[in-house]
Design an enzyme around this catalytic site. Structure first.
Site, PDB file in Angstrom:
ATOM      1  N   ASN A 191       0.802  -1.227   0.000  1.00  0.00           N
ATOM      2  CA  ASN A 191       0.000   0.000   0.000  1.00  0.00           C
ATOM      3  C   ASN A 191       0.836   1.280   0.000  1.00  0.00           C
ATOM      4  O   ASN A 191       0.377   2.327  -0.448  1.00  0.00           O
ATOM      5  CB  ASN A 191      -0.995   0.003   1.161  1.00  0.00           C
ATOM      6  CG  ASN A 191      -0.323  -0.137   2.517  1.00  0.00           C
ATOM      7  OD1 ASN A 191       0.801  -0.624   2.620  1.00  0.00           O
ATOM      8  ND2 ASN A 191      -1.006   0.281   3.556  1.00  0.00           N
ATOM      9  N   PRO A 215      10.138  -6.926  -1.160  1.00  0.00           N
ATOM     10  CA  PRO A 215       8.938  -6.112  -1.351  1.00  0.00           C
ATOM     11  C   PRO A 215       7.707  -6.985  -1.553  1.00  0.00           C
ATOM     12  O   PRO A 215       7.817  -8.185  -1.831  1.00  0.00           O
ATOM     13  CB  PRO A 215       9.258  -5.317  -2.627  1.00  0.00           C
ATOM     14  CG  PRO A 215      10.176  -6.219  -3.401  1.00  0.00           C
ATOM     15  CD  PRO A 215      10.988  -6.961  -2.365  1.00  0.00           C
ATOM     16  N   GLY A 270       2.896  -5.178   7.812  1.00  0.00           N
ATOM     17  CA  GLY A 270       1.903  -6.010   7.168  1.00  0.00           C
ATOM     18  C   GLY A 270       0.846  -6.454   8.159  1.00  0.00           C
ATOM     19  O   GLY A 270       0.635  -5.815   9.198  1.00  0.00           O
ATOM     20  N   THR A 272      -1.256  -8.555  11.034  1.00  0.00           N
ATOM     21  CA  THR A 272      -0.911  -9.109  12.338  1.00  0.00           C
ATOM     22  C   THR A 272      -0.676 -10.612  12.240  1.00  0.00           C
ATOM     23  O   THR A 272       0.247 -11.144  12.872  1.00  0.00           O
ATOM     24  CB  THR A 272      -2.027  -8.811  13.354  1.00  0.00           C
ATOM     25  OG1 THR A 272      -2.162  -7.390  13.492  1.00  0.00           O
ATOM     26  CG2 THR A 272      -1.704  -9.397  14.719  1.00  0.00           C
ATOM     27  N   THR A 274       0.479 -12.424   9.691  1.00  0.00           N
ATOM     28  CA  THR A 274       1.802 -12.696   9.119  1.00  0.00           C
ATOM     29  C   THR A 274       2.902 -12.298  10.098  1.00  0.00           C
ATOM     30  O   THR A 274       3.915 -13.002  10.225  1.00  0.00           O
ATOM     31  CB  THR A 274       1.975 -11.943   7.797  1.00  0.00           C
ATOM     32  OG1 THR A 274       0.957 -12.354   6.879  1.00  0.00           O
ATOM     33  CG2 THR A 274       3.338 -12.215   7.186  1.00  0.00           C
ATOM     34  N   GLU A 292       5.223  -3.448  12.396  1.00  0.00           N
ATOM     35  CA  GLU A 292       4.138  -2.475  12.257  1.00  0.00           C
ATOM     36  C   GLU A 292       3.002  -3.238  11.617  1.00  0.00           C
ATOM     37  O   GLU A 292       3.008  -3.509  10.414  1.00  0.00           O
ATOM     38  CB  GLU A 292       4.591  -1.282  11.412  1.00  0.00           C
ATOM     39  CG  GLU A 292       3.635  -0.094  11.480  1.00  0.00           C
ATOM     40  CD  GLU A 292       2.666  -0.054  10.313  1.00  0.00           C
ATOM     41  OE1 GLU A 292       1.515  -0.495  10.527  1.00  0.00           O
ATOM     42  OE2 GLU A 292       3.044   0.381   9.223  1.00  0.00           O
ATOM     43  N   ARG A 320      -8.154   8.079   2.027  1.00  0.00           N
ATOM     44  CA  ARG A 320      -6.828   8.117   1.409  1.00  0.00           C
ATOM     45  C   ARG A 320      -6.456   6.713   0.928  1.00  0.00           C
ATOM     46  O   ARG A 320      -6.635   5.729   1.642  1.00  0.00           O
ATOM     47  CB  ARG A 320      -5.795   8.625   2.428  1.00  0.00           C
ATOM     48  CG  ARG A 320      -4.412   8.849   1.879  1.00  0.00           C
ATOM     49  CD  ARG A 320      -3.582   9.682   2.860  1.00  0.00           C
ATOM     50  NE  ARG A 320      -3.488   9.053   4.164  1.00  0.00           N
ATOM     51  CZ  ARG A 320      -2.365   8.568   4.697  1.00  0.00           C
ATOM     52  NH1 ARG A 320      -1.237   8.652   4.033  1.00  0.00           N
ATOM     53  NH2 ARG A 320      -2.364   8.040   5.897  1.00  0.00           N
ATOM     54  N   SER A 484       0.701  11.203  10.029  1.00  0.00           N
ATOM     55  CA  SER A 484       2.035  10.691   9.705  1.00  0.00           C
ATOM     56  C   SER A 484       3.000  11.817   9.359  1.00  0.00           C
ATOM     57  O   SER A 484       2.665  12.742   8.620  1.00  0.00           O
ATOM     58  CB  SER A 484       1.956   9.712   8.527  1.00  0.00           C
ATOM     59  OG  SER A 484       1.167   8.594   8.862  1.00  0.00           O
ATOM     60  N   GLU A 501       9.039   3.616  14.141  1.00  0.00           N
ATOM     61  CA  GLU A 501       9.740   3.992  12.916  1.00  0.00           C
ATOM     62  C   GLU A 501       9.653   5.488  12.718  1.00  0.00           C
ATOM     63  O   GLU A 501       8.736   6.152  13.206  1.00  0.00           O
ATOM     64  CB  GLU A 501       9.154   3.253  11.718  1.00  0.00           C
ATOM     65  CG  GLU A 501       9.367   1.759  11.784  1.00  0.00           C
ATOM     66  CD  GLU A 501       8.892   1.017  10.546  1.00  0.00           C
ATOM     67  OE1 GLU A 501       9.382  -0.106  10.326  1.00  0.00           O
ATOM     68  OE2 GLU A 501       8.029   1.538   9.817  1.00  0.00           O
TER      69      GLU A 501
END
Length: 521
Positions: A191, A215, A270, A272, A274, A292, A320, A484, A501
């Protein structure tokens, strides 16, 4: 024994150190993807993996599609376990030299990378729109946001400070050093295919770590374009590596990265589910981990709120990237006294301001969802809510533009037993829950096992302090829907992740403390 071997390897790499000009020399240019779609830069549209400063093919390839049209954008190297391990080895060998490069030199190289991103911002944005469907204006915004992480951490590289501690013994001094962890395996989502890389990699490289980036299979081109620019900037071979892989191989490549003894750090953004799998793999060798993960952000509107401001914030926070961000508002909690006014104005804003279409079309504000599975989840949440008594205020179905498009949707009469109240939708769905008291709103907001972001609108100073402190999330927007920023720490609590981060705290995720006792003084 393995540790001693690794230390000897690093020492050997420093005896004697290679001249900087040789370590940073430019590699010969490699041909880009000649058959790239019209309008995309062939110089930046790479299809091979990037390992040890070289573009390398793989035994197999996988297709990447434009989610708006379904057209194939290209065939990308489908790396497996062998390629992942080779990339880790290349990164480890590079780390042994990179850790010794001065902070000023690392800062300068990151700044050059930032400059190249700015110079190529339009081409980079087009790649994001092509592979993710994101409207071009949003993609352009992401590139600036992404580049700013490289700029920020180029500055933070020179601000890694230790401590001197005076001990009770007069003949001793205690020193605290901060040193790079080693190789960081970076696994990123689709995303934000550029910003999620630079937010991690900028910090890692500034600290003196090297990285292997895996990626998302839907959006590998952005990571590979960043590799091309890193190469042009003079980032030494092996410091930044990219190994794309298909969805079929993602599980085994992720496990290989998390279990490789030469990897010291895992950074993942990604789901939770995974994240828990990767944590399990990383636990066997006790690696440092940053996660995250998923969110389920509440957006609370109290009776004292300015309704127009709240609607504007709701539009920004919810729609968004067509609702496909981890900090998107997922549950709208509106107090009874202001509920009807808010829902009416919110619906009017959706109908007036949002236009669904291909991301390359100038008027488009809502692009496609990433794939049909994502559309099916939104459909499921809408149908479940309606079957349990919810009202469709606007939207509610797939959009006629194409199979991956969904109408921006507003639902009212939402209850807590509906799926959209219990799960992250990750799409353009805004469900509204009516509440009576502040205590009720906070209880509903906190009734989840995740806590990434939360938002609320109020003009009551005492209430603002109470609610901001009581919300169980890592980030709070007060009378603000966009939170952000590269200067501020990004991360969550509960099952939304570990670590932070961005900001001055982000670089600490790639550093370890070493205590040195200096005696005989």
């Amino acid at each position: 024994m393995a540790t001693c071997f690794r230390l000897r390897s690093c020492l050997a790499a420093h005896l004697p150190p290679a001249p900087l000009s040789r370590r940073l020399r430019r590699r010969a240019p490699i041909r880009g993807y000649a058959g790239g779609p019209a309008g995309l830069s062939s110089a930046l549209l790479r299809t091979d993996s990037f390992v040890g400063g070289r573009w390398l093919s793989a035994p197999a390839t996988f297709p990447v599609h434009d989610p708006a049209s379904g057209a194939e954008l290209g065939l990308v190297a489908d790396c497996g376990v062998a390629e992942a391990r080779a990339a880790v080895r290349a990164a480890y060998e590079a780390f042994c030299s990179w850790r010794g490069v001065s902070a000023k030199e690392r800062s300068s190289l990151l700044r050059k990378w930032y400059d190249l991103m700015i110079q190529n911002k339009d081409d980079l944005a087009k790649i994001i729109t092509a592979e993710s469907g994101k409207p071009l204006k949003e993609a352009q915004g992401e590139i600036l946001y992404s580049a700013n992480f490289l700029e920020w951490f180029s500055e933070e590289a020179r601000r890694i400070y230790g401590d001197i501690i005076y001990t009770p013994a007069k003949d001793r001094r205690a020193l605290v050093l901060k040193q790079p962890l080693g190789v960081a395996a970076v696994i990123t989502p689709w995303n934000f295919p550029s910003a999620m890389i630079t937010r991690k990699v900028g910090a890692a490289l500034a600290a003196g770590c090297s990285v292997v980036v895996k990626p998302a299979e839907d959006t590998p081109f952005s990571a590979l374009a960043l590799a091309e620019l890193a190469d042009q900037a003079g980032i030494p071979p092996g410091v930044y590596n990219v190994i794309p892989c298909s969805r079929k191989k993602a599980k085994e490549v992720g496990e290989a990265l998390c279990t490789d003894p030469l990897v010291s750090k895992i950074s993942f953004t990604g789901s939770t589910a995974t994240g828990k799998v990767l944590l399990h793999h990383a636990a066997n060798s006790v690696k440092r981990v940053s996660m995250e993960l998923g969110g389920h952000a509440p957006f609370i509107v109290f009776d004292s709120a300015n309704v127009d401001q709240a609607v504007a914030g709701a539009m920004a926070s919810k729609f968004r990237n067509s609702g496909q961000t981890c900090v998107c508002s997922n549950r709208f909690l509106v107090q009874r006294g202001i509920h009807d006014s808010f829902v009416k104005k919110f619906a009017e804003a959706i109908k007036t301001n949002l236009r669904v279409g291909n991301g390359f079309e100038e008027r488009t504000t809502q692009g496609p969802l990433i794939n049909e599975k994502a559309v099916e989840k939104v459909e499921k949440h809408v149908s479940d809510a309606v079957s349990k008594g919810a009202t469709v205020v606007t939207g509610g179905k797939r959009h006629q533009v194409g199979k991956n498009f969904f109408e921006p949707t507003l639902l009212s009469n939402i209850t807590q037993n509906m799926l959209c109240s219990q799960e992250e939708t990750f799409g353009p769905l805004a469900p509204v829950i009516k509440f009576d008291t502040e205590e009720e709103a906070v209880a509903i907001a906190n009734a989840t096992d995740v806590g990434l972001a939360g938002y609320f609108y109020s003009q009551d100073p005492a209430q603002i302090w109470r609610v901001a402190e009581r919300l169980e999330v890592g980030m709070v927007g007060v009378n603000e829907g966009l939170i952000s920023s590269v200067e501020c720490p990004f991360g969550g609590v509960k099952q939304s992740g570990l670590g932070r981060e961005g900001s001055k705290y982000g670089i600490d995720e790639y550093l370890e403390l070493k205590y040195v006792c200096f005696g005989g003084l």
